[in-house]
Scaffold this motif. Sequence first.
Motif, short mmCIF file in Angstrom:
data_model
loop_
_atom_site.label_atom_id
_atom_site.label_comp_id
_atom_site.label_asym_id
_atom_site.label_seq_id
_atom_site.Cartn_x
_atom_site.Cartn_y
_atom_site.Cartn_z
N GLU A 1 31.29 39.70 39.25
CA GLU A 1 30.93 40.21 37.93
C GLU A 1 29.41 40.28 37.83
O GLU A 1 28.71 39.36 38.26
CB GLU A 1 31.48 39.30 36.83
CG GLU A 1 31.23 39.85 35.45
CD GLU A 1 31.89 39.02 34.37
OE1 GLU A 1 32.34 39.62 33.40
OE2 GLU A 1 31.95 37.79 34.51
N ASN A 2 28.89 41.37 37.31
CA ASN A 2 27.45 41.61 37.15
C ASN A 2 26.70 41.73 38.47
O ASN A 2 25.48 41.62 38.51
CB ASN A 2 26.79 40.55 36.27
CG ASN A 2 27.37 40.53 34.88
OD1 ASN A 2 27.63 41.57 34.30
ND2 ASN A 2 27.62 39.35 34.36
N ASN B 1 32.61 42.71 52.45
CA ASN B 1 32.52 43.75 51.43
C ASN B 1 33.14 43.39 50.08
O ASN B 1 34.01 44.11 49.58
CB ASN B 1 33.13 45.06 51.95
CG ASN B 1 32.18 45.75 52.89
OD1 ASN B 1 31.04 46.00 52.55
ND2 ASN B 1 32.66 46.05 54.08
N ALA B 2 32.66 42.30 49.50
CA ALA B 2 33.10 41.96 48.14
C ALA B 2 32.73 43.13 47.22
O ALA B 2 31.64 43.71 47.32
CB ALA B 2 32.42 40.67 47.68
N ILE B 3 33.64 43.48 46.35
CA ILE B 3 33.53 44.68 45.53
C ILE B 3 32.67 44.41 44.29
O ILE B 3 32.97 43.49 43.52
CB ILE B 3 34.93 45.17 45.11
CG1 ILE B 3 35.76 45.46 46.36
CG2 ILE B 3 34.85 46.38 44.20
CD1 ILE B 3 37.24 45.60 46.09
N PRO B 4 31.63 45.23 44.07
CA PRO B 4 30.80 45.05 42.87
C PRO B 4 31.63 45.05 41.59
O PRO B 4 32.60 45.80 41.47
CB PRO B 4 29.86 46.25 42.92
CG PRO B 4 29.76 46.58 44.37
CD PRO B 4 31.15 46.31 44.92
N THR C 1 37.82 39.16 40.66
CA THR C 1 38.78 38.43 41.49
C THR C 1 38.06 37.30 42.22
O THR C 1 37.06 37.54 42.89
CB THR C 1 39.43 39.38 42.53
OG1 THR C 1 40.01 40.48 41.84
CG2 THR C 1 40.47 38.65 43.35
N PRO C 2 38.56 36.06 42.10
CA PRO C 2 37.91 34.95 42.79
C PRO C 2 37.94 35.13 44.32
O PRO C 2 38.92 35.61 44.88
CB PRO C 2 38.73 33.73 42.38
CG PRO C 2 39.45 34.15 41.13
CD PRO C 2 39.69 35.63 41.27
#
Length: 164
Positions: free
Chosen positions: A96-97, A119-122, A126-127
Amino acid sequence: MTTAMSVPSRRKIFAFVVAALIVAAGIGWIVTQTSAQASEDTVLIHTGEATHAFKVEVVDTDAARARGLMFRQELAPNAGMLFDFLAERPASFWMENTFIPLDMIFARANGEIVRVHANAIPHDRTPIPSGEPVRFVLEIPGGRAAELGIEAGDTLEHPRATAE
């Protein structure tokens, strides 16, 4: 010949001086807080093939860890942020943010990498859990871990990482 300054003029000058002092104090506070929350350093990642250096900001306070890389618009290919929890514990992140995709590299106190989340999604809430207790999380630009062949079992080297 000296002329007296009118009361409204004195008030305007006084208000300007007070405003200038408040702005200067605010800038000083921001600089102090930024310096207190993060320091710049180098992390080395040793893979089976090579060693990769990242210029990182080290964050080790609750406030600095909570802010992380939020609101950043870019991150250089060999830059990142090293989160130090000061002791091993389960860790979980979300995006988040956060405006840029990130790879999250989870490591034990001795520097052993135990998990890589690619590649964590902007802006995703989701934890992203560590999967086991870790001391460090290194965030680097999304896709860099795969590009450099960084995976579980590799080693994170930093003066804070201690051999067992």
